[in-house]
Scaffold this motif. Structure first.
Motif, PDB file in Angstrom:
ATOM      1  N   GLN A 123       3.267  -4.033   5.387  1.00 58.39           N
ATOM      2  CA  GLN A 123       4.188  -3.204   6.143  1.00 58.39           C
ATOM      3  C   GLN A 123       5.380  -2.774   5.288  1.00 58.39           C
ATOM      4  N   ILE A 124       5.878  -3.666   4.425  1.00 58.54           N
ATOM      5  CA  ILE A 124       6.992  -3.318   3.540  1.00 58.54           C
ATOM      6  C   ILE A 124       6.569  -2.215   2.573  1.00 58.54           C
ATOM      7  N   LEU A 125       5.407  -2.368   1.954  1.00 52.96           N
ATOM      8  CA  LEU A 125       4.943  -1.359   1.011  1.00 52.96           C
ATOM      9  C   LEU A 125       4.672  -0.036   1.716  1.00 52.96           C
ATOM     10  N   SER A 126       4.199  -0.104   2.942  1.00 52.33           N
ATOM     11  CA  SER A 126       3.978   1.122   3.715  1.00 52.33           C
ATOM     12  C   SER A 126       5.290   1.861   3.947  1.00 52.33           C
ATOM     13  N   SER A 127       6.389   1.113   4.151  1.00 48.54           N
ATOM     14  CA  SER A 127       7.684   1.750   4.379  1.00 48.54           C
ATOM     15  C   SER A 127       8.186   2.492   3.143  1.00 48.54           C
ATOM     16  N   PHE A 128       7.654   2.134   1.965  1.00 44.81           N
ATOM     17  CA  PHE A 128       7.994   2.850   0.731  1.00 44.81           C
ATOM     18  C   PHE A 128       6.945   3.894   0.366  1.00 44.81           C
ATOM     19  N   GLY A 129       6.022   4.140   1.288  1.00 50.23           N
ATOM     20  CA  GLY A 129       5.049   5.204   1.073  1.00 50.23           C
ATOM     21  C   GLY A 129       3.834   4.811   0.270  1.00 50.23           C
ATOM     22  N   MET A 130       3.464   3.534   0.269  1.00 49.84           N
ATOM     23  CA  MET A 130       2.265   3.109  -0.451  1.00 49.84           C
ATOM     24  C   MET A 130       1.050   3.840   0.111  1.00 49.84           C
ATOM     25  N   PRO A 131       0.315   4.587  -0.704  1.00 50.03           N
ATOM     26  CA  PRO A 131      -0.820   5.360  -0.198  1.00 50.03           C
ATOM     27  C   PRO A 131      -2.075   4.511  -0.060  1.00 50.03           C
ATOM     28  N   GLY A 132      -3.070   5.086   0.590  1.00 47.51           N
ATOM     29  CA  GLY A 132      -4.391   4.483   0.600  1.00 47.51           C
ATOM     30  C   GLY A 132      -4.711   3.641   1.807  1.00 47.51           C
ATOM     31  N   GLY A 133      -3.795   3.512   2.758  1.00 54.19           N
ATOM     32  CA  GLY A 133      -4.092   2.781   3.978  1.00 54.19           C
ATOM     33  C   GLY A 133      -4.019   1.281   3.796  1.00 54.19           C
ATOM     34  N   THR A 134      -4.622   0.575   4.731  1.00 54.26           N
ATOM     35  CA  THR A 134      -4.455  -0.870   4.818  1.00 54.26           C
ATOM     36  C   THR A 134      -5.003  -1.606   3.609  1.00 54.26           C
ATOM     37  N   VAL A 135      -6.100  -1.133   3.023  1.00 55.02           N
ATOM     38  CA  VAL A 135      -6.692  -1.839   1.898  1.00 55.02           C
ATOM     39  C   VAL A 135      -5.766  -1.800   0.684  1.00 55.02           C
ATOM     40  N   MET A 136      -5.190  -0.638   0.379  1.00 56.80           N
ATOM     41  CA  MET A 136      -4.282  -0.533  -0.757  1.00 56.80           C
ATOM     42  C   MET A 136      -3.028  -1.372  -0.549  1.00 56.80           C
ATOM     43  N   GLU A 137      -2.518  -1.367   0.672  1.00 60.08           N
ATOM     44  CA  GLU A 137      -1.327  -2.164   0.961  1.00 60.08           C
ATOM     45  C   GLU A 137      -1.633  -3.656   0.790  1.00 60.08           C
ATOM     46  N   THR A 138      -2.809  -4.075   1.208  1.00 58.47           N
ATOM     47  CA  THR A 138      -3.213  -5.469   1.038  1.00 58.47           C
ATOM     48  C   THR A 138      -3.331  -5.835  -0.433  1.00 58.47           C
ATOM     49  N   LEU A 139      -3.918  -4.937  -1.234  1.00 56.48           N
ATOM     50  CA  LEU A 139      -4.024  -5.188  -2.666  1.00 56.48           C
ATOM     51  C   LEU A 139      -2.645  -5.243  -3.316  1.00 56.48           C
ATOM     52  N   GLY A 140      -1.727  -4.366  -2.870  1.00 59.84           N
ATOM     53  CA  GLY A 140      -0.372  -4.383  -3.414  1.00 59.84           C
ATOM     54  C   GLY A 140       0.327  -5.695  -3.134  1.00 59.84           C
ATOM     55  N   THR A 141       0.184  -6.211  -1.905  1.00 64.59           N
ATOM     56  CA  THR A 141       0.794  -7.489  -1.558  1.00 64.59           C
ATOM     57  C   THR A 141       0.136  -8.629  -2.325  1.00 64.59           C
ATOM     58  N   GLY A 142      -1.181  -8.522  -2.530  1.00 69.19           N
ATOM     59  CA  GLY A 142      -1.871  -9.523  -3.337  1.00 69.19           C
ATOM     60  C   GLY A 142      -1.364  -9.546  -4.765  1.00 69.19           C
ATOM     61  N   LEU A 143      -1.053  -8.354  -5.315  1.00 68.35           N
ATOM     62  CA  LEU A 143      -0.488  -8.284  -6.668  1.00 68.35           C
ATOM     63  C   LEU A 143       0.870  -8.977  -6.726  1.00 68.35           C
ATOM     64  N   ILE A 144       1.713  -8.745  -5.704  1.00 63.12           N
ATOM     65  CA  ILE A 144       3.020  -9.405  -5.662  1.00 63.12           C
ATOM     66  C   ILE A 144       2.850 -10.926  -5.614  1.00 63.12           C
ATOM     67  N   SER A 145       1.894 -11.402  -4.817  1.00 63.70           N
ATOM     68  CA  SER A 145       1.627 -12.839  -4.742  1.00 63.70           C
ATOM     69  C   SER A 145       1.204 -13.390  -6.100  1.00 63.70           C
ATOM     70  N   LEU A 146       0.387 -12.611  -6.825  1.00 64.94           N
ATOM     71  CA  LEU A 146      -0.052 -13.036  -8.155  1.00 64.94           C
ATOM     72  C   LEU A 146       1.139 -13.143  -9.108  1.00 64.94           C
ATOM     73  N   VAL A 147       2.087 -12.208  -9.001  1.00 60.78           N
ATOM     74  CA  VAL A 147       3.268 -12.252  -9.870  1.00 60.78           C
ATOM     75  C   VAL A 147       4.152 -13.444  -9.498  1.00 60.78           C
ATOM     76  N   PHE A 148       4.260 -13.770  -8.198  1.00 67.54           N
ATOM     77  CA  PHE A 148       4.952 -14.998  -7.798  1.00 67.54           C
ATOM     78  C   PHE A 148       4.356 -16.194  -8.538  1.00 67.54           C
ATOM     79  N   LEU A 149       3.035 -16.238  -8.590  1.00 67.38           N
ATOM     80  CA  LEU A 149       2.334 -17.331  -9.264  1.00 67.38           C
ATOM     81  C   LEU A 149       2.635 -17.335 -10.762  1.00 67.38           C
ATOM     82  N   LEU A 150       2.560 -16.182 -11.401  1.00 68.14           N
ATOM     83  CA  LEU A 150       2.788 -16.090 -12.841  1.00 68.14           C
ATOM     84  C   LEU A 150       4.218 -16.474 -13.215  1.00 68.14           C
ATOM     85  N   GLY A 151       5.176 -16.147 -12.356  1.00 66.48           N
ATOM     86  CA  GLY A 151       6.568 -16.464 -12.636  1.00 66.48           C
ATOM     87  C   GLY A 151       6.857 -17.958 -12.680  1.00 66.48           C
ATOM     88  N   CYS A 152       5.987 -18.754 -12.083  1.00 63.50           N
ATOM     89  CA  CYS A 152       6.199 -20.202 -12.079  1.00 63.50           C
ATOM     90  C   CYS A 152       5.967 -20.823 -13.448  1.00 63.50           C
TER      91      CYS A 152
END
Length: 465
Positions: free
Chosen positions: A275-304
């Motif tokens: 929903q946050i990424l959608s508010s910034f105009g993330m294209p591609g519908g629900t699947v792209m937004e899910t992948l974008g959030t998954g990428l953020i989660s992966l970066v959370f992991l890498l930052g540790c």
């Protein structure tokens, strides 16, 4: 006791125990993140309003608030080992039942109970692990528990994406029930994990403590070394009340407040990332937004990973202070630039996620190092509960804030919360690097006492049991 365990060699036993203890954080990350993907199909199927979506998102966090405080105290009373399996059995039951839910309130109740069980695991598993680890490995291995949290979150988005691709949004029931598999895996891994020798000794079971140390660490220990002193017995009788007495009051507030200011924006972001990424105009519908959030989660992991090294080389205090300071910047940027392109927003959120590594690896390190055995699990539970106030409020309010206030003010609120965390750390963060686990909490000490260099005495192979 402290010298024997703090200076013991690091062995395969410690690695196995760390893996077993990582089950709670991994399941927490998975359970809290998978619901964000499940809501994509759940919302139209059940006709959910924005308020109902917020309720479902926050229910597990409210359960964690209750469970952290309740089961932390209980773990200090009855032991770590007893609670170690029971909480996973509750998670299994709730995960299975989630497949048949057909109402908002049924989902909310199950998520609430799941949250209680997950919160119970934090004081159980992290206290057990801290009380077995050698001092020079403690910061890294306790910090690695949060790596498991983000691994669970990334796994949730991968599983959610696969369900969306292969079965469509209507597969949300399978998503909610999928945590059953992970629960069963860790039930098997945890079989045979021993009780904490520090807890055994503090509760008068010195003989059992001697035997368990010799069996699992291969070191011989004098029973007299394990006998709790009168001050320890007094602390045990004080229980929860001791957390709000000097010098523990400030430490209790510090652990709870920095944790709260960290996870308030973080959990809201992970739960409602699409929903946050959608508010910034993330294209591609629900699947792209899910992948974008998954990428953020992966970066959370890498930052540790760099943070894990820094807390042992540079120290706990500088890492947490600088992390909070830098985390504020990308959130503030999005707050003053709410029309930023989706690529800029995704980059800023990934930068925030990477910089979160410092506080992430110290979430459980600090309360375990700042408090004595008699109230350690209680302190971890209370810190977890306080943090979940921020997480629950943030998760409940984020969809309403995005709808009612807009993206810019929502991001500025997140930046302000993070800045408050910075202030708490500047004022109250102590340095506990290299501190003996039993030494840091003693009244009048600053948490800088170093562990003794006296080596532990190895037990001959034939005497290890």
């Amino acid at each position: 006791m402290s010298q024997t365990i703090d200076n013991a060699p690091y062995t395969a036993f410690h690695r196995r125990l760390a893996l077993a203890c990582s089950g709670g954080p991994l399941l927490d990350g998975y359970i809290l993140s998978i619901v964000g993907v499940a809501l994509i199909g759940m919302r139209p199927d059940l006709g959910l309003s924005t308020a109902q979506v917020s309720l479902i998102g926050a229910a597990a966090l409210v359960g964690m608030f209750v469970g952290g405080a309740l089961f932390g105290v209980l773990t200090d009373k009855i032991g770590r080992e007893v609670m170690y399996t029971a909480d996973l059995l509750v998670m299994v039951a709730c995960s299975v039942l989630s497949f048949w839910v057909d109402s908002v309130w049924a989902i909310a109740v199950l998520r609430f109970v799941l949250g209680m069980a997950v919160a119970a695991d934090y004081p159980i598993a992290t206290s057990l692990l801290a009380e077995w680890l050698p001092a020079k490995h403690r910061g890294r291995l306790l910090g690695q528990q949060i790596v498991a949290w983000y691994a669970g979150s990334v796994l949730a988005y991968v599983v959610g994406y696969l369900f969306l691709e292969l079965a469509g949004p209507g597969s949300w029931r399978w998503m909610l029930a999928s945590s059953t598999v992970l629960c069963v895996v860790f039930l098997v891994i945890r079989r045979g994990s021993p009780e904490s020798p520090r807890w055994l000794a503090a509760n008068g079971r010195v003989g059992d403590a001697v035997r368990v140390v010799e069996k699992h660490l291969g070191v011989r220990v004098d029973g007299r070394e394990l006998m709790p002193d009168p001050a320890e017995r007094a602390r045990r009788s004080s229980g929860l009340r001791l957390l709000m007495t000097p010098p523990y009051r400030r430490r209790t507030l510090f652990c709870g407040l920095f944790f709260l200011c960290q996870v308030g924006p973080l959990f809201a972001m992970l739960t409602f990332g699409p929903q946050i990424l959608s508010s910034f105009g993330m294209p591609g519908g629900t699947v792209m937004e899910t992948l974008g959030t998954g990428l953020i989660s992966l970066v959370f992991l890498l930052g540790c990973y760099p943070a894990l090294r820094l807390v042992d080389t540079k120290g706990r205090r500088p890492v947490i202070v600088w992390s909070f300071a830098l985390m504020t910047v990308p959130l503030a940027l999005l707050g003053v630039w709410p029309t930023a392109p989706a690529a800029v927003a995704l980059t800023a959120l990934c930068a925030y996620a990477f910089l979160c590594g410092g506080p992430n690896v110290l979430d459980w390190t600090y309360p375990n190092e700042l408090f004595p055995t008699e109230i350690r699990a209680t302190a971890v539970g209370v810190a977890t509960s306080v943090s979940r106030i921020g997480a629950a409020v943030g998760t409940y309010l984020l969809p309403l804030s995005l709808t009612g206030l807009g993206t810019g003010p929502t991001m500025l609120i997140a930046a302000g919360t993070t800045a408050l965390g910075l202030l708490v750390c500047v004022l109250w963060a102590e340095e506990t690097r290299g501190t003996a686990l039993g030494a840091a909490p003693v009244a009048g000490r600053t948490g800088t006492a170093k562990t003794s260099a006296v080596p532990a005495q190895r037990v001959p192979q034939t005497a290890r049991g």
